[in-house]
Design a protein around this motif. Structure first.
Motif, PDB file in Angstrom:
ATOM      1  N   TRP A   1       0.851  -1.184   0.000  1.00  0.00           N
ATOM      2  CA  TRP A   1       0.000   0.000   0.000  1.00  0.00           C
ATOM      3  C   TRP A   1       0.891   1.239   0.000  1.00  0.00           C
ATOM      4  CZ3 TRP A   1      -5.477  -0.032   0.366  1.00  0.00           C
ATOM      5  CH2 TRP A   1      -6.064  -1.280   0.637  1.00  0.00           C
ATOM      6  N   VAL A   2       0.349   2.343  -0.499  1.00  0.00           N
ATOM      7  CA  VAL A   2       1.033   3.623  -0.388  1.00  0.00           C
ATOM      8  C   VAL A   2       0.073   4.615   0.254  1.00  0.00           C
ATOM      9  CG1 VAL A   2       0.374   4.319  -2.734  1.00  0.00           C
ATOM     10  CG2 VAL A   2       2.328   5.423  -1.612  1.00  0.00           C
ATOM     11  N   ALA A   3       0.590   5.372   1.220  1.00  0.00           N
ATOM     12  CA  ALA A   3      -0.205   6.383   1.919  1.00  0.00           C
ATOM     13  C   ALA A   3       0.122   7.751   1.336  1.00  0.00           C
ATOM     14  CB  ALA A   3       0.103   6.351   3.411  1.00  0.00           C
ATOM     15  N   ASN A   4      -0.907   8.463   0.874  1.00  0.00           N
ATOM     16  CA  ASN A   4      -0.741   9.817   0.339  1.00  0.00           C
ATOM     17  C   ASN A   4      -1.561  10.791   1.173  1.00  0.00           C
ATOM     18  OD1 ASN A   4       0.668   9.863  -2.586  1.00  0.00           O
ATOM     19  ND2 ASN A   4      -0.467   7.947  -2.334  1.00  0.00           N
ATOM     20  N   THR A   5      -0.945  11.907   1.538  1.00  0.00           N
ATOM     21  CA  THR A   5      -1.698  12.939   2.247  1.00  0.00           C
ATOM     22  C   THR A   5      -2.543  13.717   1.240  1.00  0.00           C
ATOM     23  OG1 THR A   5       0.243  14.376   2.054  1.00  0.00           O
ATOM     24  CG2 THR A   5      -0.065  13.202   4.138  1.00  0.00           C
ATOM     25  N   VAL A   6      -3.812  13.911   1.588  1.00  0.00           N
ATOM     26  CA  VAL A   6      -4.756  14.614   0.720  1.00  0.00           C
ATOM     27  C   VAL A   6      -5.542  15.604   1.570  1.00  0.00           C
ATOM     28  CG1 VAL A   6      -4.984  12.727  -0.939  1.00  0.00           C
ATOM     29  CG2 VAL A   6      -6.504  12.810   1.060  1.00  0.00           C
ATOM     30  N   ALA A   7      -6.309  16.462   0.903  1.00  0.00           N
ATOM     31  CA  ALA A   7      -7.142  17.439   1.603  1.00  0.00           C
ATOM     32  C   ALA A   7      -8.594  16.994   1.571  1.00  0.00           C
ATOM     33  CB  ALA A   7      -7.002  18.812   0.954  1.00  0.00           C
TER      34      ALA A   7
END
Length: 315
Positions: free
Chosen positions: A175-181
């Motif tokens: 999995w990859v974790a991406n910060t989003v708004a």
């Protein structure tokens, strides 16, 4: 004279008796002779049967048919042909090493509650690897591993290994974790707060990069286990997007942030491809908002839509 007549009569009777016996004998000989002629002769002669023919009563195969070891029966030949055809078909349908129809669709998790206070301290807070792993594993009830910490500001990412599904909770899926708004609780015009979008794989697909850029804020809604089983046309995608904007059950409810009245989309959506289509949402006041809409293959619930909301100035 009387004696002479008596002898004459007796003699005649003896002759008649002998003649009758002789006639009977001749008739018997004639019958035997006729029977012998009917049962013999060249036309009625038969060759004696061989011992093999007498025992089996069947015609023996010739040498041309081959021995039992060398000759192949019709059933054996048909079976061999079918086996060869099956092997050829299997080899042509799937190459060696082919996973054979494994599900390659991207799956996602949108986590909006990070369990941290974004306003405390100087600069952006961070999520330690263990804390990030707990966010990933939580919906599955399993375990996960994240070797790097994640800086909680837009545009950051970190790799993890976690469960594949709620039925397979061992940490073996990348999995990859991406910060989003996501929209701020006080309304769309009042800024955003940071959330984490997990997606399977080692990086978020380029086709949905618009969801992490600019002033796009995310929300989403699961719309049923069979939703997206067939591609959505533009009208169906627009209807589902409007439902996402007006639902109180959305991941981040925005129903009360604007009086959403209509959505139009340029294209439909195919859930076999994790990409976006551009849509426009109109409010009752006449304001328009640019939207980037993607399939929502949520790993922790029903499939639905992932909607990126821009701002009125984007139109």
């Amino acid at each position: 004279m009387g004696h002479l007549d008596a002898r004459t009569t007796t003699t005649r009777r003896l002759r008649r008796g002998m003649a009758l016996v002789a006639s009977t004998a001749l008739l018997g000989l004639s019958a035997c002779g006729a029977g012998d002629e009917a049962g013999t002769g060249d036309g009625g002669a038969q060759e004696p049967a061989t011992a093999t023919e007498e025992q089996s009563g069947e015609e023996q195969p010739s040498d041309d048919a081959g021995s039992g070891d060398d000759a192949e029966t019709g059933d054996d030949q048909a079976t061999d042909d079918q086996d060869e055809a099956g092997d050829d078909e299997g080899a042509g349908g799937q190459e060696e090493g082919d996973p054979g129809g494994a599900d390659e669709r991207t799956r996602i998790l949108l986590v909006t509650d990070l369990g941290i206070d974004e306003t405390s301290g100087d600069g952006a807070p961070t999520l330690a690897g263990d804390d990030l792993a707990a966010l990933l594993a939580g919906p599955f009830g399993g375990t996960a591993e994240c070797t790097d910490e994640l800086l909680v500001e837009r545009g950051q990412s970190a790799g993890c290994v976690g469960p594949t599904s709620p039925d397979d909770t061992a940490p073996k899926q990348e999995w990859v974790a991406n910060t989003v708004a996501v929209p701020h609780a006080d309304g769309l015009e009042n800024g955003y707060r940071v959330a984490v979008l997990f997606s399977t794989g080692t990086e978020l697909p380029e086709e949905v990069s618009e969801l992490t850029e600019g002033n796009v804020m995310l929300t989403g809604l699961g719309q049923g286990s069979m939703f997206g089983a067939e591609p959505l046309d533009a009208e169906e995608a627009a209807d589902a997007t409007l439902q996402t904007l007006t639902s109180e059950n959305a991941y981040v409810p925005v129903a009360g942030m604007a009086d959403w009245s209509e959505v139009t989309c340029e294209d439909g959506l195919d859930f076999d491809e994790f990409g976006t289509t551009d849509c426009t949402a109109t409010t009752a006041e006449g304001n328009s908002w640019q939207l980037h809409v993607a399939p929502g293959p949520f790993a922790d619930g029903d499939q639905g839509l992932l909607v990126g909301i821009g701002s009125p100035t984007d139109v």
